[in-house]
Design an enzyme around this catalytic site. Structure first.
Site, PDB file in Angstrom:
ATOM      1  N   ARG A  28       0.943  -1.270  -0.074  1.00  0.00           N
ATOM      2  CA  ARG A  28       0.181  -0.024  -0.013  1.00  0.00           C
ATOM      3  C   ARG A  28       0.819   1.271   0.187  1.00  0.00           C
ATOM      4  NH1 ARG A  28      -5.767  -0.864   1.620  1.00  0.00           N
ATOM      5  NH2 ARG A  28      -6.145  -2.638   0.157  1.00  0.00           N
ATOM      6  N   ARG A  32      -3.847   6.505   0.720  1.00  0.00           N
ATOM      7  CA  ARG A  32      -4.387   7.609   1.257  1.00  0.00           C
ATOM      8  C   ARG A  32      -3.457   8.224   2.299  1.00  0.00           C
ATOM      9  NH1 ARG A  32      -9.880   5.184   3.477  1.00  0.00           N
ATOM     10  NH2 ARG A  32      -8.591   3.191   3.492  1.00  0.00           N
ATOM     11  N   ARG A  41      -7.072  10.814  -6.497  1.00  0.00           N
ATOM     12  CA  ARG A  41      -8.269  10.058  -5.987  1.00  0.00           C
ATOM     13  C   ARG A  41      -9.684  11.014  -6.245  1.00  0.00           C
ATOM     14  NH1 ARG A  41     -12.379   7.602  -4.123  1.00  0.00           N
ATOM     15  NH2 ARG A  41     -12.517   6.331  -2.532  1.00  0.00           N
ATOM     16  N   ASP A  78      -7.139  -3.830  -7.462  1.00  0.00           N
ATOM     17  CA  ASP A  78      -7.708  -4.197  -6.310  1.00  0.00           C
ATOM     18  C   ASP A  78      -7.754  -5.664  -6.571  1.00  0.00           C
ATOM     19  OD1 ASP A  78      -8.507  -3.122  -3.629  1.00  0.00           O
ATOM     20  OD2 ASP A  78     -10.034  -4.540  -4.043  1.00  0.00           O
ATOM     21  N   TYR A 154     -14.476 -12.663   0.055  1.00  0.00           N
ATOM     22  CA  TYR A 154     -15.328 -11.219  -0.033  1.00  0.00           C
ATOM     23  C   TYR A 154     -16.732 -11.827  -0.882  1.00  0.00           C
ATOM     24  CZ  TYR A 154     -11.482  -8.686   1.875  1.00  0.00           C
ATOM     25  OH  TYR A 154     -10.625  -8.134   2.765  1.00  0.00           O
TER      26      TYR A 154
HETATM   27  O1  1CP Z   1       0.074   0.308  -3.120  1.00  0.00           O
HETATM   28  C1  1CP Z   1      -0.632  -0.841  -3.447  1.00  0.00           C
HETATM   29  O2  1CP Z   1      -0.208  -1.659  -2.444  1.00  0.00           O
HETATM   30  C2  1CP Z   1      -1.215  -1.326  -4.274  1.00  0.00           C
HETATM   31  C3  1CP Z   1      -2.735  -1.357  -4.418  1.00  0.00           C
HETATM   32  C4  1CP Z   1      -3.422  -2.248  -3.772  1.00  0.00           C
HETATM   33  C5  1CP Z   1      -3.440  -3.427  -3.375  1.00  0.00           C
HETATM   34  C6  1CP Z   1      -2.441  -4.441  -3.377  1.00  0.00           C
HETATM   35  C7  1CP Z   1      -4.948  -1.587  -3.212  1.00  0.00           C
HETATM   36  C8  1CP Z   1      -5.486  -0.491  -3.525  1.00  0.00           C
HETATM   37  N1  1CP Z   1      -5.490  -2.926  -2.885  1.00  0.00           N
HETATM   38  C9  1CP Z   1      -4.800  -4.045  -2.656  1.00  0.00           C
HETATM   39  C10 1CP Z   1      -5.016  -5.296  -2.192  1.00  0.00           C
HETATM   40  C11 1CP Z   1      -6.027  -5.601  -1.454  1.00  0.00           C
HETATM   41  N2  1CP Z   1      -7.705  -5.324  -1.616  1.00  0.00           N
HETATM   42  C12 1CP Z   1      -6.182  -6.665  -0.516  1.00  0.00           C
HETATM   43  C13 1CP Z   1      -4.949  -7.414  -0.285  1.00  0.00           C
HETATM   44  C14 1CP Z   1      -4.112  -6.647   0.652  1.00  0.00           C
HETATM   45  C15 1CP Z   1      -4.202  -6.254   1.881  1.00  0.00           C
HETATM   46  O3  1CP Z   1      -4.758  -7.133   2.935  1.00  0.00           O
HETATM   47  O4  1CP Z   1      -4.021  -5.165   2.337  1.00  0.00           O
HETATM   48  C16 1CP Z   1      -7.415  -6.692   0.064  1.00  0.00           C
HETATM   49  C17 1CP Z   1      -7.890  -7.579   1.225  1.00  0.00           C
HETATM   50  C18 1CP Z   1      -8.098  -5.958  -0.764  1.00  0.00           C
HETATM   51  C19 1CP Z   1      -9.556  -5.217  -0.553  1.00  0.00           C
HETATM   52  C20 1CP Z   1     -10.095  -4.111  -0.078  1.00  0.00           C
HETATM   53  N3  1CP Z   1      -9.775  -3.085  -1.153  1.00  0.00           N
HETATM   54  C21 1CP Z   1     -10.134  -3.488   1.240  1.00  0.00           C
HETATM   55  C22 1CP Z   1     -10.322  -4.082   2.342  1.00  0.00           C
HETATM   56  C23 1CP Z   1     -11.723  -4.556   2.638  1.00  0.00           C
HETATM   57  C24 1CP Z   1     -12.081  -5.073   4.089  1.00  0.00           C
HETATM   58  O5  1CP Z   1     -13.212  -4.651   4.858  1.00  0.00           O
HETATM   59  O6  1CP Z   1     -11.641  -6.072   4.389  1.00  0.00           O
HETATM   60  C25 1CP Z   1     -10.476  -2.030   0.986  1.00  0.00           C
HETATM   61  C26 1CP Z   1     -10.803  -1.104   1.907  1.00  0.00           C
HETATM   62  C27 1CP Z   1      -9.936  -2.039  -0.362  1.00  0.00           C
HETATM   63  C28 1CP Z   1      -9.907  -0.608  -1.123  1.00  0.00           C
HETATM   64  C29 1CP Z   1      -8.745  -0.167  -1.351  1.00  0.00           C
HETATM   65  N4  1CP Z   1      -7.695  -1.023  -2.451  1.00  0.00           N
HETATM   66  C30 1CP Z   1      -6.652  -0.053  -2.451  1.00  0.00           C
HETATM   67  C31 1CP Z   1      -6.736   1.099  -1.812  1.00  0.00           C
HETATM   68  C32 1CP Z   1      -5.713   2.124  -1.757  1.00  0.00           C
HETATM   69  C33 1CP Z   1      -8.056   1.074  -1.251  1.00  0.00           C
HETATM   70  C34 1CP Z   1      -8.532   2.043  -0.263  1.00  0.00           C
HETATM   71  C35 1CP Z   1      -9.751   2.862  -0.846  1.00  0.00           C
HETATM   72  C36 1CP Z   1      -9.402   4.408  -1.122  1.00  0.00           C
HETATM   73  O7  1CP Z   1      -8.645   4.922  -1.558  1.00  0.00           O
HETATM   74  O8  1CP Z   1     -10.494   4.936  -1.082  1.00  0.00           O
END
Ligand code: 1CP
Length: 348
Positions: A28, A32, A41, A78, A154
């Site tokens: 990540r 944010r 964003r 994602d 999910y």
């Molecule tokens: O910079 C990076 O790492 C690349 C971008 C990236 C990656 C590798 C994002 C952007 N998501 C992911 C993988 C991802 N997405 C995982 C596996 C890694 C981890 O555990 O963090 C998972 C579980 C998700 C699912 C997901 N996407 C969630 C979690 C939901 C939950 O309640 O369990 C969320 C909140 C997201 C949204 C998301 N994806 C990425 C970002 C930066 C965000 C935040 C949203 C935003 O900016 O508004």
């Protein structure tokens, strides 16, 4: 032959060569906590629009590299794009997270289709192509996907859950149905990752964020077996592509995961002791991790200490410095500089 450097320290570590320095990237690293991410964003309609816009997704991927001396970039996308590509309804609710129409039974499963995936995911491949042109020479491009188990949690629950209960229950009560979902995900994920490699990804990371929620027998069935199949398909389609497996929370299971899935490296959670990481690395496995994301929030002496302790334990081993999980939004960008400076100084 074995020690000819590629000029990319992370590839050297993954291929078993001696690297010129410990490679660093952070899960990540685009996100944010960076004001420039928040600004980009805001230009997108919503989070998914950001993922599917090659202009914006390329921009946010590159943002952390402009600030920091990192050894890899990770494609901005994602893990839930695959369920959507298969035809499952997906939206991200502001401040709450993902919402999907849950897969409850065979009828729901039968609606999912592999044949539309490539077209649906084509914009992501355009992002990968642009990134592979844009990166500095020593920086490697990481492509990724969620592991079948984590993505299935999910798809079955329809949202994030604390204990992945819905998927665990389906796996116990309807193992055949759940197995079909997992098989579909293995195939969709292999196709998706091979397309990323073709578009220019140089490393693949498989995120199994919820691997730690399963007891051992279920871990073998739903984490190890599908990951082994997925890695085999990647090896067939893209021989030589390095694969990092992140079975978060696997604990004692990391060793067996590393030996049986065929991954080149494992990424480990924050809870694993540096000495245990060194033990695994001593068995010939490259190990990535595992600074506490909250130590990165805290900064100061505790962060310096964590970096020194980890690099001290991993000295001489195949190690990629990273966190044990992703950067959290309240992290100060200055603390990321602190971590990287400290690591570079440790080796100087
Ligand atoms: O910079 C990076 O790492 C690349 C971008 C990236 C990656 C590798 C994002 C952007 N998501 C992911 C993988 C991802 N997405 C995982 C596996 C890694 C981890 O555990 O963090 C998972 C579980 C998700 C699912 C997901 N996407 C969630 C979690 C939901 C939950 O309640 O369990 C969320 C909140 C997201 C949204 C998301 N994806 C990425 C970002 C930066 C965000 C935040 C949203 C935003 O900016 O508004």
């Amino acid at each position: 032959m074995a020690d000819i450097k590629t000029g990319k320290p992370i590839l050297d570590v993954l291929d078993g060569r001696t690297a010129t320095r410990t490679p660093i990237w952070l899960m990540r690293q685009a996100g944010r906590y960076l004001p420039e991410y928040r600004a980009t964003r805001a230009q997108a309609r919503d989070f998914l629009d950001l993922c599917y816009s090659p202009d914006l997704a390329t921009e946010v991927t590159l943002q952390p590299l402009r600030r920091y001396d990192l050894d890899a970039a990770i494609l901005f996308a994602d893990i839930l794009l695959i369920p959507q590509a298969l035809g499952q309804n997906l939206k991200f609710v502001e401040g709450e997270g993902p919402r999907l129409e849950p897969v409850k039974d065979a009828t729901d499963l039968d609606r999912l289709r592999l044949d539309g995936c490539a077209d649906h995911l084509a914009p992501v491949m355009e992002t990968v192509r642009r990134l592979s042109q844009a990166l500095p020479a020593h920086v490697a491009l990481i492509g990724f996907a969620g592991a079948p188990w984590t993505v299935a949690t999910y798809m079955v629950a329809g949202q994030g859950t604390d204990d992945q209960g819905p998927a665990r229950m389906m796996a116990y009560r309807q193992p055949e149905l759940f197995g079909k979902l997992i098989d579909l995900l293995v195939q969709a994920t292999a196709d998706y990752l091979l397309a990323q490699v073709k578009a220019g990804a140089e490393i693949i990371q498989i995120f199994d964020t919820w691997a730690g929620s399963l007891p051992q027998a279920e871990f073998d069935k739903w984490v190890i077996a599908p990951t082994r199949k997925l890695v085999a398909l990647l090896r067939q389609g893209a021989p030589g592509i390095p694969v990092i497996g992140f079975a978060r929370g696997a604990g004692m299971g990391h060793g067996i995961y590393a030996k049986t899935t065929g991954v080149d490296a494992i990424s480990v959670e924050t809870q694993m002791a540096p000495s245990a990481m060194a033990d695994l690395a001593g068995q010939g496995i490259a190990v990535q991790g595992n600074i506490d994301p909250l130590a990165l929030v805290a900064g100061g002496p505790c962060l310096d200490h964590a970096v020194d302790e980890l690099l001290g334990a991993m000295k001489g081993h195949r190690h990629i410095l990273n966190l044990g999980h992703g950067i959290v939004p309240q992290t100060s960008p200055d603390h990321v500089s602190q971590l990287i400076d400290r690591a570079r100084k440790f080796e100087a």
